[in-house]
Scaffold this motif. Structure first.
Motif, PDB file in Angstrom:
ATOM      1  N   ARG A 186      -0.546   6.774   8.491  1.00  0.00           N
ATOM      2  CA  ARG A 186       0.375   6.772   9.621  1.00  0.00           C
ATOM      3  C   ARG A 186       0.164   5.561  10.516  1.00  0.00           C
ATOM      4  O   ARG A 186       1.110   4.993  11.045  1.00  0.00           O
ATOM      5  N   ASN A 187      -1.080   5.149  10.683  1.00  0.00           N
ATOM      6  CA  ASN A 187      -1.380   4.024  11.582  1.00  0.00           C
ATOM      7  C   ASN A 187      -0.883   2.701  10.986  1.00  0.00           C
ATOM      8  O   ASN A 187      -1.281   2.300   9.887  1.00  0.00           O
ATOM      9  N   GLU A 188      -0.034   2.033  11.746  1.00  0.00           N
ATOM     10  CA  GLU A 188       0.561   0.785  11.249  1.00  0.00           C
ATOM     11  C   GLU A 188      -0.496  -0.247  10.848  1.00  0.00           C
ATOM     12  O   GLU A 188      -0.330  -0.974   9.874  1.00  0.00           O
ATOM     13  N   GLU A 189      -1.590  -0.308  11.609  1.00  0.00           N
ATOM     14  CA  GLU A 189      -2.634  -1.299  11.328  1.00  0.00           C
ATOM     15  C   GLU A 189      -3.218  -1.147   9.925  1.00  0.00           C
ATOM     16  O   GLU A 189      -3.727  -2.101   9.353  1.00  0.00           O
ATOM     17  N   LEU A 190      -3.184   0.084   9.428  1.00  0.00           N
ATOM     18  CA  LEU A 190      -3.813   0.337   8.127  1.00  0.00           C
ATOM     19  C   LEU A 190      -2.835   0.195   6.965  1.00  0.00           C
ATOM     20  O   LEU A 190      -3.231   0.243   5.798  1.00  0.00           O
ATOM     21  N   LYS A 191      -1.567   0.036   7.287  1.00  0.00           N
ATOM     22  CA  LYS A 191      -0.559  -0.025   6.210  1.00  0.00           C
ATOM     23  C   LYS A 191      -0.559  -1.372   5.483  1.00  0.00           C
ATOM     24  O   LYS A 191      -0.336  -1.434   4.283  1.00  0.00           O
ATOM     25  N   LYS A 192      -0.775  -2.431   6.243  1.00  0.00           N
ATOM     26  CA  LYS A 192      -0.607  -3.791   5.740  1.00  0.00           C
ATOM     27  C   LYS A 192      -1.455  -4.071   4.494  1.00  0.00           C
ATOM     28  O   LYS A 192      -2.666  -3.858   4.515  1.00  0.00           O
ATOM     29  N   ASP A 193      -0.782  -4.540   3.463  1.00  0.00           N
ATOM     30  CA  ASP A 193      -1.502  -5.046   2.278  1.00  0.00           C
ATOM     31  C   ASP A 193      -2.356  -3.989   1.583  1.00  0.00           C
ATOM     32  O   ASP A 193      -3.276  -4.346   0.829  1.00  0.00           O
ATOM     33  N   PHE A 194      -2.067  -2.727   1.785  1.00  0.00           N
ATOM     34  CA  PHE A 194      -2.944  -1.707   1.212  1.00  0.00           C
ATOM     35  C   PHE A 194      -3.017  -1.781  -0.317  1.00  0.00           C
ATOM     36  O   PHE A 194      -4.057  -1.492  -0.908  1.00  0.00           O
ATOM     37  N   ARG A 195      -1.924  -2.186  -0.932  1.00  0.00           N
ATOM     38  CA  ARG A 195      -1.925  -2.224  -2.397  1.00  0.00           C
ATOM     39  C   ARG A 195      -2.894  -3.270  -2.973  1.00  0.00           C
ATOM     40  O   ARG A 195      -3.416  -3.097  -4.075  1.00  0.00           O
ATOM     41  N   TYR A 196      -3.135  -4.344  -2.264  1.00  0.00           N
ATOM     42  CA  TYR A 196      -4.180  -5.278  -2.715  1.00  0.00           C
ATOM     43  C   TYR A 196      -5.509  -4.524  -2.836  1.00  0.00           C
ATOM     44  O   TYR A 196      -6.275  -4.701  -3.769  1.00  0.00           O
ATOM     45  N   ASN A 197      -5.789  -3.703  -1.832  1.00  0.00           N
ATOM     46  CA  ASN A 197      -7.044  -2.953  -1.849  1.00  0.00           C
ATOM     47  C   ASN A 197      -7.106  -1.980  -3.028  1.00  0.00           C
ATOM     48  O   ASN A 197      -8.143  -1.823  -3.657  1.00  0.00           O
ATOM     49  N   ILE A 198      -5.991  -1.320  -3.286  1.00  0.00           N
ATOM     50  CA  ILE A 198      -5.971  -0.380  -4.415  1.00  0.00           C
ATOM     51  C   ILE A 198      -6.329  -1.119  -5.702  1.00  0.00           C
ATOM     52  O   ILE A 198      -7.143  -0.669  -6.498  1.00  0.00           O
ATOM     53  N   LYS A 199      -5.671  -2.259  -5.893  1.00  0.00           N
ATOM     54  CA  LYS A 199      -5.928  -3.030  -7.113  1.00  0.00           C
ATOM     55  C   LYS A 199      -7.387  -3.482  -7.165  1.00  0.00           C
ATOM     56  O   LYS A 199      -8.052  -3.374  -8.192  1.00  0.00           O
ATOM     57  N   GLN A 200      -7.893  -3.996  -6.064  1.00  0.00           N
ATOM     58  CA  GLN A 200      -9.258  -4.526  -6.058  1.00  0.00           C
ATOM     59  C   GLN A 200     -10.287  -3.449  -6.363  1.00  0.00           C
ATOM     60  O   GLN A 200     -11.304  -3.707  -7.011  1.00  0.00           O
TER      61      GLN A 200
END
Lengths: 349, 349, 349, 349
Positions: free
Chosen positions: C218-232
């Motif tokens: 829900r927090n906008e700050e945590l949304k950004k670029d999350f998929r890079y993290n999933i992949k990494q």
């Protein structure tokens, strides 16, 4: 053995030792929160023309690079660097050990261009698999570079424009900054660098100090909580005053620049005289590192008297090597080296 | 949209789904310690001709690469890879996030040679600054490579000899292993690979499974405590039996090889027919990934009906793209694609 | 062997398998960008009462915890957790392997309180050596906890207030969320959780799916670029549709809640009947994990027929153990277990 | 302000400065490969009674801890430490940033016992979920501990026996080693420590040097490639001779021990006199850190003239604080402090 193999062969400028002796038994706060660090910070801010810059003192170059870069990046972000960048070659993967990838660009002269940075970054975001690749977020440049070349003001400004447009931080490794700023070709000042980077550091280890690098942070985003990072990366010196005292002494009475100019002048002499002897160079360096290409037979003889660094084999009978001058180099040693090379080259003919 | 963009566009081979349905309400132990995993391990050991090999099942390729490599290396060690290696390009720095550097070698065809590996390693240890650089300790090769090429038996043997002599581990990424083993040019068997690597994996995700990769470890040094690494890297599936059931089904009745052969045959058909049409290729790939170079106008039309991957711009009017076949590809779709390309090429003339 | 040792002993809910069979040969985009993932995201957003939430699907719990936490933190920041938190105990240091420290608080019941979080954080910033310690930046709570307890609405709200005031992110690990939401004592809804955390995940692996966890940000700050993290972190499943199909099926027709209610009811039955037999418990858990304290002699007998998890030795002749119910538990097995315990307890008298 | 807040408030022993001045303009090899480092290594080996020990010089304590521990561990392994251990509390998660978890044991006095280490390790390997937890592989002890207590010879021998039996490495953090060795209660020698650890370090920063820690490695397994680790963790000082010169000077003429004895004697005086005044202590420390419990009103007054460290609130009107003596402490200052406390205590009565 006369050493030209690196720019950290001697101790430090005498004034520094004097100040260390003078202040030795004073009691001060630890971890860089003493008065000497405070004074050194003020002098550096002034020299950089930015009263609001944050200044931190760390011990060595690898530590500084790792601390600055890892403080700025999120886990999935990497740093664009020339393939020859110190962080990519000579830090035993210190940056990768912090989780970050070097995003390497091949360059002929150790320098990145604004165009290369723009192209690399734009290609990343245009790629349909962009999330499967490390996101570029910072640009690392060394000035002078690892092979002695320097950035001109226009080049640096162009790079910083590209970085700002793309949300990239620009970080300059200034391990040999003094030798760059005081060479003939240079048109940059500390103020220019401050205004055209987000963060950079002024090298002390190779420029007159026993050890120490001064990080200058202009970008507000990078200032927050920086000392946590210093501590985590092992760079928070208990007796932080040692760093303050050194940089204080270096930035008093134009000392940092004067001693750098000495090294630059001797390097130019070395270069000019070798050119006169017909020697070719690995790279056209205007700074304190010179990379002549010499016959292996000549090098074999020179080795008995001088130390220098091996750079690269050029052909079956020639190699490029590195000679460094520094704040402590004696002119008589440069003269002797030149004379010996001339004699050996003639004998080799 | 008919998809040729990757080799994971469909679900899984029907036999796997049937087995999942059949066993669904059975109760089993978790984390790969169930009977199905046991049986699958036995089948794979047999197929590899090594009764003592350790076999572990992980979920995906990036996870597998990271787990295997980080399990083998100490912090200051890195892995030699072709610059095009999946670990270097398409894993969002997963390996660097574990602290390890990719030691990249440029290659024209995505393959490393024994000579390159020997030269890289020997140069490291000969360098006077060797401790300032990441120590090479493992070699990563993909077979087939990321651009479809394969290692011949003699090449693999030569590489392994070089590795053993220099104390390097050899790791083969077999994400598409089936498609390599069943292509015409191949002369390797699973046994050859087992005997000539320290560790490799057999890809399931791209070869008939819903997901899953089977790691085969022959080198005793790498066997110890491997499951701790799997857990730490997030690869220990609670319902591990899902992996056992899938690999069990794939390695029964020669299924893994038969479905791979299907994909290989259709890729060869695609390649042969395109060659007949005068199409040039980005790389000469004998496996399920084909990289034809086609006019942009043709590609623009094709895109409306087919999905495929963009590889690289070749000149102002041509681009290389990638078409994949897989275990599930329908021959009629390949035929249709070929007919459409032929028609478009003629129109483009 | 009848298994009560964990909540992942069976495959998945039949409807999921049916949907997998039905869609198996469809071609879809990879990496979670298919239609099924899209539909599942929509259903989950609706269930959470937040149309703007980001929803991502990952494979397993350890992977999810590591991905979420490391995406949120800078290198020098850590996560506050109960000492019993899964991230601190049972993930083989996966979080530390990403560079982050667990900041542990001792608790009697596996739960953190708003007061504890406030006190820990305030103490950090009040300490003169604060920069020498890991900075708290996120709070990790499990609901239900690792020992079966749950957070009441008022508790969660108080925690979230404390977090917001101090700039801490609140992350809820919902590996067993369904079993918490459907137990009698619960007064939380998915909407309450969404509104009172920054990010949380809805567990699938233990609640009816083959595997899979749905992260809700829900927090906008945590949304950004999350998929890079999933992949990494190795969590980007090639055939991402498998996750979409599973969560789509679970969130249709109230399925996730209905099957959770089944497990909760059987756990309550188990608990109530054991209490009637005079059995004491390690902790008062209202959810699907029950921790009775039984004589070792009774446990030795039970072991021959049932599997269960060992928790802790309580005295010289008694141990606490764990029995789990789940979506797949058969009531007849619970009844048989109860009967067997009763018989053994009498014999032990 | 008279400083008792830490043991690094002054510069260094005068002999060190003299030697730095004397050698300043000599040219030497870098990175610890100079003659002074060689001589210092020899002296330390002799002092440790082990001619085969490897000796390395690093800059600071956090860096040393991180380098030694991460060099010894594989990714999934952790280090057992007292909860109060420096690595767990005051290094901003430097060890976790290298990927390793602190496995904490609660202790009343900052010391681990052989029994605790055995119990922790045995419990790990007996747990059915052992692979889901970080594997203990090293034990970290500080001597003196962070709260001034010391290990007796019998305790250290017992710990080392337990470690050897279980395949654990034993590492002693000797940041204040001199102050431990020279206190009255001590019965350990450098030789005892060398023989009963795998690796330890001799602290210089707090014991007379400007900075620097000397790592002594006896276990062959830990010797290999150690310098790669030093470089990777930022600890390889370019002008390594600075470390050699300092340790050379400290280990000549019994200097390290003599200056440590000075600090120990003054601490004993401080302790004895405070006891006579009826002051209670936080912990019974025999070394240079003393932790008296004093009325807050007294502390408020003391603060105006002396600096000391806050340790912990004890009750509503008393707090424990820390006073450190060191090699440079003046006896007159200790006497003045004692007189002032006595006066304030009386006034407070």
């Amino acid at each position: 053995m006369i050493r030209f193999n690196s720019d950290y062969t001697e101790g430090c400028h005498t004034s520094i030792l004097e100040k260390l002796v003078e202040t030795n038994m004073e009691q001060t706060a630890g971890y860089g929160e003493d008065e000497y660090c405070g004074q050194a910070r003020e002098l550096i801010r002034k020299a950089c023309g930015d009263e609001r810059a944050d200044v931190h003192f760390l011990v060595g170059g690898t530590q500084t690079n790792v601390t600055v870069i890892s403080a700025a990046l999120k886990h999935y972000q990497g740093v664009i660097t020339a393939k020859t960048g110190h962080i990519n070659v000579h830090e035993t993967g210190a940056l990768e050990a912090c989780g970050h990838k070097c995003l390497c660009i091949e360059t002929p002269d150790g320098k990145l261009t604004a165009e290369q940075i723009a192209a690399y970054t734009d290609a990343h975001f245009a790629d349909e698999s962009f999330e499967h690749m490390v996101q570029p977020k910072m640009v690392y440049i060394s000035n002078p570079t690892e092979i002695g070349t320097i950035y001109k003001k226009a080049e640096l400004e162009a790079i910083y424009q590209v970085c700002k447009k793309r949300g990239l931080y620009l970080f300059m490794d200034g391990a040999r900054l003094g030798y760059g700023l005081m060479c003939k070709e240079n048109d940059l000042t500390l103020s220019d660098i401050t205004a055209n980077t987000d963060v950079f550091y002024i090298g002390g280890t190779k420029v007159g100090a026993l050890f120490g690098e001064a990080v200058v942070i202009r970008n507000e985003e990078l200032k927050k909580d920086f000392r946590y990072n210093i501590k985590q990366r092992g760079g928070m010196l208990a007796k932080g005053r040692l760093l303050g005292i050194q940089f204080l002494t270096l930035f008093e009475e134009n000392r940092y620049f004067d001693i750098s100019a000495h090294a630059a002048r001797l390097a130019e002499k070395l270069k000019d005289e070798l050119i006169k002897m017909g020697v070719k160079f690995y790279i056209n360096s205007p700074t304190n590192q010179q990379f002549p290409i010499l016959p292996d037979a000549v090098l074999a003889e020179l080795k008995k008297k001088y130390s220098f660094a091996y750079q690269e084999r050029m052909d079956e009978t020639h190699s490029a090597v590195r000679f460094c001058t520094c704040w402590a180099t004696k002119e008589e040693n440069v003269d002797m080296l030149l004379a010996d090379i001339q004699k050996l080259l003639k004998a080799d003919d």
